[in-house]
Write an enzyme that holds these catalytic residues in place. Structure first.
Site, PDB file in Angstrom:
ATOM      1  N   SER A 139       0.138  -1.213  -0.493  1.00 19.87           N
ATOM      2  CA  SER A 139      -0.153  -0.064  -0.178  1.00 19.87           C
ATOM      3  C   SER A 139       0.857   0.863  -0.189  1.00 19.87           C
ATOM      4  CB  SER A 139      -0.856   0.086   1.245  1.00 19.87           C
ATOM      5  OG  SER A 139      -1.848   1.475   1.343  1.00 19.87           O
ATOM      6  N   TYR A 152      -4.075  -0.869  10.372  1.00 17.33           N
ATOM      7  CA  TYR A 152      -3.818  -1.016   8.814  1.00 17.33           C
ATOM      8  C   TYR A 152      -2.067  -0.654   8.090  1.00 17.33           C
ATOM      9  CZ  TYR A 152      -4.374  -1.115   3.600  1.00 17.33           C
ATOM     10  OH  TYR A 152      -4.483  -1.621   1.983  1.00 17.33           O
TER      11      TYR A 152
HETATM   12  O1  NJP Z   1     -10.004  -5.877  -1.699  1.00 21.22           O
HETATM   13  P1  NJP Z   1     -11.338  -6.206  -1.673  1.00 21.22           P
HETATM   14  P2  NJP Z   1      -8.801  -5.307  -2.404  1.00 21.22           P
HETATM   15  N1  NJP Z   1      -7.595 -15.805   3.071  1.00 21.22           N
HETATM   16  O2  NJP Z   1     -11.870  -6.548  -0.106  1.00 21.22           O
HETATM   17  C1  NJP Z   1      -9.467 -11.859   0.054  1.00 21.22           C
HETATM   18  C2  NJP Z   1      -4.258  -3.773  -1.074  1.00 21.22           C
HETATM   19  N2  NJP Z   1      -5.155  -2.544  -1.082  1.00 21.22           N
HETATM   20  O3  NJP Z   1      -9.332  -5.525  -3.668  1.00 21.22           O
HETATM   21  O4  NJP Z   1     -11.460 -14.449   0.873  1.00 21.22           O
HETATM   22  C3  NJP Z   1      -7.255 -15.418   1.405  1.00 21.22           C
HETATM   23  O5  NJP Z   1     -12.120  -6.063  -2.740  1.00 21.22           O
HETATM   24  C4  NJP Z   1     -10.707 -11.651  -0.481  1.00 21.22           C
HETATM   25  O6  NJP Z   1     -11.628 -12.859  -0.713  1.00 21.22           O
HETATM   26  P3  NJP Z   1     -12.509 -13.761   0.862  1.00 21.22           P
HETATM   27  C5  NJP Z   1      -5.648  -4.516   0.476  1.00 21.22           C
HETATM   28  O7  NJP Z   1      -4.880  -4.023   1.454  1.00 21.22           O
HETATM   29  C6  NJP Z   1      -6.043  -2.003  -1.420  1.00 21.22           C
HETATM   30  O8  NJP Z   1      -9.070  -3.713  -2.730  1.00 21.22           O
HETATM   31  O9  NJP Z   1     -13.575 -14.709  -0.392  1.00 21.22           O
HETATM   32  N3  NJP Z   1      -8.364 -14.670   1.084  1.00 21.22           N
HETATM   33  C7  NJP Z   1     -11.227 -11.261  -1.493  1.00 21.22           C
HETATM   34  O10 NJP Z   1     -11.038 -11.455  -3.060  1.00 21.22           O
HETATM   35  C8  NJP Z   1      -5.145  -5.756  -0.020  1.00 21.22           C
HETATM   36  O11 NJP Z   1      -3.984  -6.599   0.252  1.00 21.22           O
HETATM   37  C9  NJP Z   1      -6.354  -0.354  -1.614  1.00 21.22           C
HETATM   38  O12 NJP Z   1     -13.182 -13.219   1.320  1.00 21.22           O
HETATM   39  C10 NJP Z   1      -8.995 -13.500   2.286  1.00 21.22           C
HETATM   40  C11 NJP Z   1      -9.848 -10.080  -1.529  1.00 21.22           C
HETATM   41  O13 NJP Z   1      -8.894 -10.615  -0.117  1.00 21.22           O
HETATM   42  C12 NJP Z   1      -5.010  -5.709  -1.388  1.00 21.22           C
HETATM   43  O14 NJP Z   1      -5.281  -4.655  -2.566  1.00 21.22           O
HETATM   44  C13 NJP Z   1      -5.463  -0.017  -1.264  1.00 21.22           C
HETATM   45  C14 NJP Z   1      -8.733 -13.314   3.074  1.00 21.22           C
HETATM   46  C15 NJP Z   1      -9.939  -9.030  -1.209  1.00 21.22           C
HETATM   47  O15 NJP Z   1     -10.575  -7.995  -2.046  1.00 21.22           O
HETATM   48  C16 NJP Z   1      -6.286  -6.302  -2.401  1.00 21.22           C
HETATM   49  O16 NJP Z   1      -7.258  -5.488  -1.733  1.00 21.22           O
HETATM   50  C17 NJP Z   1      -3.701   0.119  -1.195  1.00 21.22           C
HETATM   51  C18 NJP Z   1      -7.936 -14.481   3.953  1.00 21.22           C
HETATM   52  N4  NJP Z   1      -7.936 -14.855   5.115  1.00 21.22           N
HETATM   53  C19 NJP Z   1      -4.033  -1.469  -0.762  1.00 21.22           C
HETATM   54  N5  NJP Z   1      -9.054 -12.371   3.566  1.00 21.22           N
HETATM   55  C20 NJP Z   1      -8.097  -0.409  -1.985  1.00 21.22           C
HETATM   56  N6  NJP Z   1      -8.803  -1.266  -2.222  1.00 21.22           N
HETATM   57  O17 NJP Z   1      -7.992   1.333  -1.924  1.00 21.22           O
HETATM   58  C21 NJP Z   1      -9.771 -11.649   2.681  1.00 21.22           C
HETATM   59  O18 NJP Z   1      -3.016   0.951  -0.491  1.00 21.22           O
HETATM   60  N7  NJP Z   1      -9.591 -12.363   2.107  1.00 21.22           N
END
Ligand code: NJP
Length: 239
Positions: A139, A152
């Site tokens: 991030s 975070y």
């Molecule tokens: O978030 P979201 P993003 N084990 O909520 C999965 C970083 N980032 O795409 O497990 C396995 O739409 C969850 O799936 P599910 C952020 O920190 C973002 O934005 O089925 N998987 C979903 O597929 C992150 O590292 C922004 O709930 C797990 C996915 O993760 C990355 O981008 C800004 C899990 C999350 O999808 C992707 O985030 C920034 C687990 N324990 C950094 N927990 C931003 N969006 O603004 C969750 O600086 N998932």
């Protein structure tokens, strides 16, 4: 250049991870998708329905046994792991005074332990074949601090340090380790809704997915340590 390679993408059930899976698949990469809910299988089927090679694994990135099983099955299915994208992550934005220890622990389990567990699970394989690329979606808050986001922010500073150290450990084996550090991206992150009108000027998931393709397809003599991406919004903090 990436055609025929195999990538594991964590958190591929929606948001940035799903876009990364699609962009890599379009380059001819075979996909192993990891997510903690059943939704990951739906995305796997969706990719296969479009003619791409994909396998899906329901696993919590913080759970070493589940991740090791997913990696072993990926190797059985595709024979190699060339790229790991540590994308899975969660977030919440609260004052320190309002953050409890359980919330703090879970954030570190997913965002930091998850990156450690998934990276460790592919290291011996990548070392043995003397190649591989590990990309962590970190991030821009790994580079500057924000109020209401101490927990975070702390996790992203942690993965930044982890990634830098691992990059040095793996250099002699030809394994490249780097991070992509985005600012605000229009996804479901932190309980948000993708496509919400107030996010119209935020970055799009494909902006990050394109950066992953660029980093993974760099020529072998080149390592890209970090790509930082910001939306072009007036007064947006830039480190
Ligand atoms: O978030 P979201 P993003 N084990 O909520 C999965 C970083 N980032 O795409 O497990 C396995 O739409 C969850 O799936 P599910 C952020 O920190 C973002 O934005 O089925 N998987 C979903 O597929 C992150 O590292 C922004 O709930 C797990 C996915 O993760 C990355 O981008 C800004 C899990 C999350 O999808 C992707 O985030 C920034 C687990 N324990 C950094 N927990 C931003 N969006 O603004 C969750 O600086 N998932």
């Amino acid at each position: 250049m990436l055609k025929g390679q195999t990538a594991i993408v964590t958190g591929a059930s929606r948001g940035i991870g799903k876009a990364i899976a699609y962009k890599l698949a379009e380059q001819g990469v075979k996909l192993a998708l990891i997510g903690s809910s059943e939704e990951i299988h739906r995305v796997g089927e969706e990719l296969k329905g479009k003619g791409f090679e994909a396998a899906s694994f329901q696993a919590d990135v913080a759970n070493e046994a589940q991740v090791q099983e997913a990696v072993a099955k990926t190797l059985d299915t595709f024979g190699s792991v060339d790229i790991l994208v540590n994308n899975a992550g969660i977030g919440f934005f609260k004052l320190v005074e309002e953050t409890n220890v359980d919330e703090w622990k879970r954030l570190f389990e997913v965002n930091v332990q998850g990156v450690f567990v998934c990276s460790k699970a592919v290291l011996s394989h990548m070392k043995e074949k003397k190649s591989g690329t590990i990309i962590t979606i970190s991030s821009d808050v790994a580079r500057y601090t924000i109020p209401n986001g101490a927990a975070y922010t702390a996790t992203k500073y942690a993965v930044q340090g982890f990634s830098g150290s691992l990059a040095q450990e793996m250099r002699e084996y030809g394994v490249r380790v780097g991070t992509i550090n985005p600012g605000m991206v229009d996804t479901y992150f932190a309980g948000g809704t993708q496509g919400a009108p107030e996010k119209k000027d935020w970055m799009k998931v494909d902006d990050i997915a394109n950066a992953v393709v660029y980093m993974a397809s760099a020529p072998k003599h080149l390592i890209i340590d970090e790509i930082v991406l910001h939306p072009l919004i007036q007064n947006y903090p830039i480190a």
